[in-house]
Design a protein around this motif. Structure first.
Motif, short mmCIF file in Angstrom:
data_model
loop_
_atom_site.label_atom_id
_atom_site.label_comp_id
_atom_site.label_asym_id
_atom_site.label_seq_id
_atom_site.Cartn_x
_atom_site.Cartn_y
_atom_site.Cartn_z
N ASN A 106 -5.93 -5.63 -3.87
CA ASN A 106 -5.55 -4.50 -3.02
C ASN A 106 -4.12 -3.98 -3.21
O ASN A 106 -3.83 -2.83 -2.86
CB ASN A 106 -5.70 -4.89 -1.54
N THR A 152 1.64 5.27 0.17
CA THR A 152 1.06 6.47 0.77
C THR A 152 1.11 7.62 -0.24
O THR A 152 1.95 7.65 -1.14
CB THR A 152 1.80 6.87 2.04
N ASP A 159 -3.34 5.23 7.64
CA ASP A 159 -4.33 4.56 6.81
C ASP A 159 -3.77 3.27 6.22
O ASP A 159 -4.42 2.22 6.21
CB ASP A 159 -4.79 5.47 5.67
N ALA A 160 -2.53 3.37 5.67
CA ALA A 160 -1.90 2.21 5.03
C ALA A 160 -1.70 1.08 6.04
O ALA A 160 -1.99 -0.10 5.75
CB ALA A 160 -0.57 2.61 4.41
N ARG A 214 -5.11 -0.55 6.93
CA ARG A 214 -5.62 -1.41 5.85
C ARG A 214 -4.87 -2.74 5.82
O ARG A 214 -5.47 -3.81 5.67
CB ARG A 214 -5.49 -0.71 4.50
N VAL A 218 -3.77 8.86 1.13
CA VAL A 218 -3.51 7.70 2.00
C VAL A 218 -2.33 8.01 2.91
O VAL A 218 -1.19 8.15 2.46
CB VAL A 218 -3.20 6.43 1.17
N SER A 219 -2.58 8.12 4.21
CA SER A 219 -1.54 8.42 5.17
C SER A 219 -0.86 7.13 5.63
O SER A 219 -1.33 6.02 5.35
CB SER A 219 -2.12 9.13 6.39
N ILE A 273 0.87 -1.18 0.00
CA ILE A 273 0.00 0.00 0.00
C ILE A 273 0.90 1.22 0.00
O ILE A 273 1.69 1.42 0.94
CB ILE A 273 -0.94 0.04 1.22
N ASP A 278 -0.76 -2.31 -4.39
CA ASP A 278 -0.34 -1.25 -5.32
C ASP A 278 0.87 -1.65 -6.15
O ASP A 278 1.31 -0.88 -7.01
CB ASP A 278 -0.01 0.03 -4.53
#
Length: 434
Positions: free
Chosen positions: A329, A296, A304-305, A308, A300-301, A294, A331
């Protein structure tokens, strides 16, 4: 290469003791010019500092210092060449940012088994400031980058060259610890200059084979090579890393032997074999793993990452498919299409922070969320295996050796051209001071 070189350099540098000079005298010294280099100058104060460092470096290596006039010449030549190269780096836009410099300082501190506060204290005890050390380190990294950039423009290694090289070099599994002495030739040297250089090299060889002369001392005194003030020490090299005319002669030499005088475009060379050893087979532990990434951004902080990934990890532990969750999901689109699979990972091929977490996991385990420079990850290890990568390793080494061989010659020629195109006016003797 860089930190190996710096490790030796910092050991010598930390031996330097500040010269006790009255404040008024110091101010006067700063105005004395010992060399003019194009539009720049070398100051006597800089020369004195470098001379002290050179003496400390020679002492640390247990190499007898050359006669004073020759040592002064070597040191001033080194400063002049440094000025020319830094000027070339400035023109080429070669820069070292603060983040890179910070990382390099931490690395050198670790190599000396110190944390940053301890390293700063050690520098202060030896009369150096952290700011002064950082500036020296910045120059070292700048020159490394300049050399790499210059050589990238002059050197190209093709797959066909690698194939030919591997078929020709029977000695590729042998490494040599070498010292080197160069009697350089100017560009378009006259027959008289060539013969004079040859006679000088032959004379130095006679001194060495006579039994009394020390190679390191003669190199520090007479060599025109970049490693002169290190006693000509080249460290461990494979035959393929050296010019072809040299590589073909090493197999006949035993530890302690000195080569015949060898001619290349840069001049006449002498090599001493200090030691030799067989290269070991290259067996590594590979890890088969998969991950979810994920990244940032403005939306997306880090929090947050991490949240998740924690939720995704819990879903895997509850029985959902890691592969399906990675496809939906992650990245990292390249691995996501393969269910997050990274295949068999060889040490050194991943980001260090990723590799550290992955290596700590047992097969089947899933990591907690962690961060690398690419973003936040969870990683799952499938299995590990011992893999003999000797042939792949040798091919990679062959490419590196070919490049090293070409660089040895090309860098000497490039530096010689840089020097011959410059305006340099030596004024050291006019100062009447050492």
């Amino acid at each position: 290469m860089l930190f190996k070189t710096l490790s030796r350099w910092i050991t010598a540098t930390m031996l330097v003791v500040t010269l006790a000079v009255p404040a008024t005298a110091a101010a006067e010294l700063l105005d004395r010019v010992v060399a003019v280099v194009n539009d720049d100058v070398v100051l006597l104060s800089e020369f004195r500092e470098e001379l002290t460092a050179a003496r400390a470096q020679l002492a640390q290596r247990d190499i007898q210092a050359p006669p004073e006039d020759q040592l002064r010449r070597q040191v001033l030549d080194r400063l002049v060449m440094q000025r020319l190269q830094l000027d070339a780096a400035e023109r080429a836009g070669v820069r070292v940012d603060e983040a890179t410099l910070d990382a390099a300082v931490r690395q050198v501190a670790r190599q000396n088994d110190l944390d940053l506060p301890g390293f700063r204290d050690a520098l202060q005890r030896e009369g150096m400031t952290m700011a002064g050390f950082r500036e020296r380190l910045r120059r070292e990294i700048t020159l490394q980058r300049l050399h790499r950039s210059a050589m990238d423009q002059r050197i190209n290694i093709t797959p066909q060259e690698i194939d030919q090289f591997q078929s020709q070099i029977a000695e590729r599994e042998v490494e040599y610890r070498l010292r080197h002495l160069l009697v350089a030739l100017p560009e378009a040297a006259s027959p008289e200059a060539i013969e004079s250089a040859r006679e000088k090299a032959e004379g130095l060889r006679r001194e060495l084979t006579g039994g009394d002369a020390n190679f390191a001392t003669l190199a520090a005194t007479h060599s025109d090579g970049r490693n002169a003030l290190e006693g000509g020490d080249l460290g461990w090299r494979r035959a393929g890393e050296l010019p072809a005319v040299v590589a073909g002669k090493l197999s006949d030499l035993q530890p302690g032997d000195v080569s015949d005088v060898l001619r290349t475009p840069s001049g006449f060379h002498l090599f001493k074999v200090e030691d030799r050893r067989d290269a070991e087979r290259h067996v590594v532990t590979q890890t088969r793993a998969r991950h979810i990434l994920i990244r940032t951004n403005e939306v997306v902080s880090d929090q947050d990452a991490r949240r998740r990934l924690s939720a995704l990890r819990q879903r895997v532990l509850s029985g959902e498919s890691f592969a399906e969750l990675a496809r939906a999901n992650s990245d990292d689109k390249a691995s996501a299409t393969e269910g997050g699979s990274l295949g068999w990972v060889t040490p050194g091929s991943m980001a260090p922070e990723f590799e550290r977490v992955m290596q700590r996991l047992d097969p089947g385990a899933i990591s907690q969320p962690f961060r690398s420079r690419f973003g936040w990850h969870i990683v799952q290890v499938h299995e590990r295996r011992e893999q003999d990568t000797t042939e792949t390793y040798r091919r990679n080494q062959a490419a590196q050796q070919l490049r090293q061989r070409k660089e040895e010659e090309e860098l000497e020629l490039w530096l010689r051209q840089l020097r011959e195109e410059a305006y340099v006016d030596y004024r050291l003797e006019a100062t009447g001071s050492s």
